[in-house]
Design a protein around this motif. Structure first.
Motif, PDB file in Angstrom:
ATOM      1  N   GLU B  17      12.086  -4.281  -4.493  1.00  0.00           N
ATOM      2  CA  GLU B  17      10.878  -3.580  -4.051  1.00  0.00           C
ATOM      3  C   GLU B  17      10.696  -2.334  -4.902  1.00  0.00           C
ATOM      4  OE1 GLU B  17      10.054  -2.701   0.278  1.00  0.00           O
ATOM      5  OE2 GLU B  17      10.465  -0.670  -0.434  1.00  0.00           O
ATOM      6  N   ASP B  19       8.087   0.924  -5.563  1.00  0.00           N
ATOM      7  CA  ASP B  19       6.888   1.715  -5.309  1.00  0.00           C
ATOM      8  C   ASP B  19       6.243   2.072  -6.631  1.00  0.00           C
ATOM      9  OD1 ASP B  19       6.785   2.328  -2.328  1.00  0.00           O
ATOM     10  OD2 ASP B  19       8.864   2.845  -2.819  1.00  0.00           O
ATOM     11  N   ALA B  28       2.997  -0.902  -3.712  1.00  0.00           N
ATOM     12  CA  ALA B  28       4.352  -1.456  -3.718  1.00  0.00           C
ATOM     13  C   ALA B  28       4.300  -2.839  -4.345  1.00  0.00           C
ATOM     14  CB  ALA B  28       4.919  -1.542  -2.304  1.00  0.00           C
ATOM     15  N   LYS B  53       3.614  -0.527   3.066  1.00  0.00           N
ATOM     16  CA  LYS B  53       4.920  -1.075   3.413  1.00  0.00           C
ATOM     17  C   LYS B  53       5.097  -1.224   4.922  1.00  0.00           C
ATOM     18  CE  LYS B  53       7.623   1.592   0.717  1.00  0.00           C
ATOM     19  NZ  LYS B  53       8.853   1.971  -0.049  1.00  0.00           N
ATOM     20  N   VAL B  58       5.870  -6.132   4.520  1.00  0.00           N
ATOM     21  CA  VAL B  58       7.220  -6.427   4.028  1.00  0.00           C
ATOM     22  C   VAL B  58       7.620  -7.853   4.408  1.00  0.00           C
ATOM     23  CG1 VAL B  58       9.643  -5.744   4.177  1.00  0.00           C
ATOM     24  CG2 VAL B  58       7.858  -3.983   4.121  1.00  0.00           C
TER      25      VAL B  58
END
Lengths: 254, 254
Positions: B17, B19, B28, B53, B58
């Protein structure tokens, strides 16, 4: 009380197919070649004019076996798959073909005739389920599902309404006229297929049948296209639905 | 022309992941840890009041990576995820909260405010997609999908209507008022989620938005339950939808 009488057996690509009779009723049972002792059982109802081993039945059985490892059984509806037709059958089929040739709506004849066939088919399904559950490789404890579209829904909805052993069902592609009432007594999880541009079944009529089910968990899958254009991926979706609801590791959020 | 500026990176259970910012926009990017060079890209739009997020983002990203091995990117909508709010944002949010507290329908405010946010978000999405496609690990040749419900649909429908790089999309849970017109210009394959017992969006309104898409291939998934009760298995279904339509081995009948 009739038992399952196996009449033929073939095997290919990991699937064993056995023809059987239960009394006068002809059927087929598909099982994983690797063995499916006490695995869940999915009953499948074929469409009008089809039979127990129509390509859609064979294809759906294989998907369920590949995805779930379950047993899958079909029977020929009354007057279908070589079973004898009554004079009433011949009359109704002639009327349906006449309406079709004349470009008239088939719905009124199909709804009426399917309701008649459902009355004859129900005791046959119950006797078949009893007999299948007496087979040592199936047993009476495992969960049971039902999967039938078109005429398979016309027969399946009243069947599921009276048969508590069936705990998950996939239906679709039918009018609500006769079926909304038994659907209103069904509370098990349902997946329901509808064709958004169905030339035979009015969109609102199809939605009304889905709406009629009393099930807390129900899912409508409506696809663009005409009556016969149901996408094949809906057979995969049905297999996943049965895996979720009949599988030993099933959870409500799966 | 802004580039992707990575600001943080974490990795867990096979998913990386990162950013990033593109100009003022925060986003993201999730990718398979095993590498996803030139894999398809799915853009995801979050719901109102959420952020890039949020747990739903997610969770959906992980499902798409586990099932498809694709890249998945989100950006914070204007006024969301810590991005500055304008006086107009504050006024509309206050009006929505007032309507909710008073037991009045939220729809009129949400429809109006989401349409405003979509206007601001569209150039941000286009700049983000440009920048993401200049990353060597993504590239400009791979197929692109869009996945967004609620406000993610309010922003996504006008975005997809003008952006030919996006070739498959999952939408749902919104009113048709502003969106039916851009939907009528969309012809790519669509999966559309609707809640059958939505307390905010009238059933016929939800069906009307699905009906508005010009797509030859479109599928409605309507589940029993209230607005927030969309079953989690619809996220799995969306991942399979993107696998079918964006995957390298995708076929129309898969």
């Amino acid at each position: 009380m009739h038992s399952v009488n196996f009449t033929a057996e073939t095997s290919s690509d990991g699937v064993v197919e056995r023809d059987f009779t239960v009394g006068e009723v002809t059927g087929a049972l598909w099982s994983p070649a690797s063995g499916a002792e006490r695995a869940p059982l999915v009953l499948m109802g074929h469409g009008g004019g089809q039979h127990r081993k129509a390509p859609a039945m064979v294809g759906r059985a294989r998907r369920i076996i590949d995805h779930c490892g379950f047993n899958v059984a079909t029977i020929d509806a009354p007057g279908h798959g070589g079973r004898p037709r009554t004079a009433h059958d011949e009359k109704e089929i002639a009327e349906m073909l006449r309406a079709r040739a004349a470009g008239e709506p088939e719905g009124p004849v199909v709804v009426r005739y399917n309701a008649h066939l459902a009355e004859r088919a129900l005791p046959e399904w119950l006797a078949t389920l009893d007999a299948l559950q007496r087979l040592p490789e199936i047993g009476a404890e495992g969960p049971v599902g039902y999967y039938g579209l078109n005429m398979g829904t016309a027969i399946g909805v009243p069947l599921v309404a009276v048969e508590p052993r069936i705990t998950a069902a996939v239906f679709g592609l039918h009018w609500p006229d006769v079926l909304a009432e038994p659907a209103s007594r069904i509370t098990i999880p349902i997946e329901f297929d509808l064709q958004w541009d169905d030339e035979h079944i009015d969109r609102q009529a199809g939605l009304a049948l889905f709406d009629a089910f009393a099930s807390k968990e129900k899912t409508l899958h409506a696809n663009s296209g005409s009556h016969k254009e149901l996408p094949r991926f809906e057979a995969d979706s049905a297999a996943r639905f049965f895996a979720r609801h009949l599988g030993r590791a099933a959870t409500s959020s799966a």
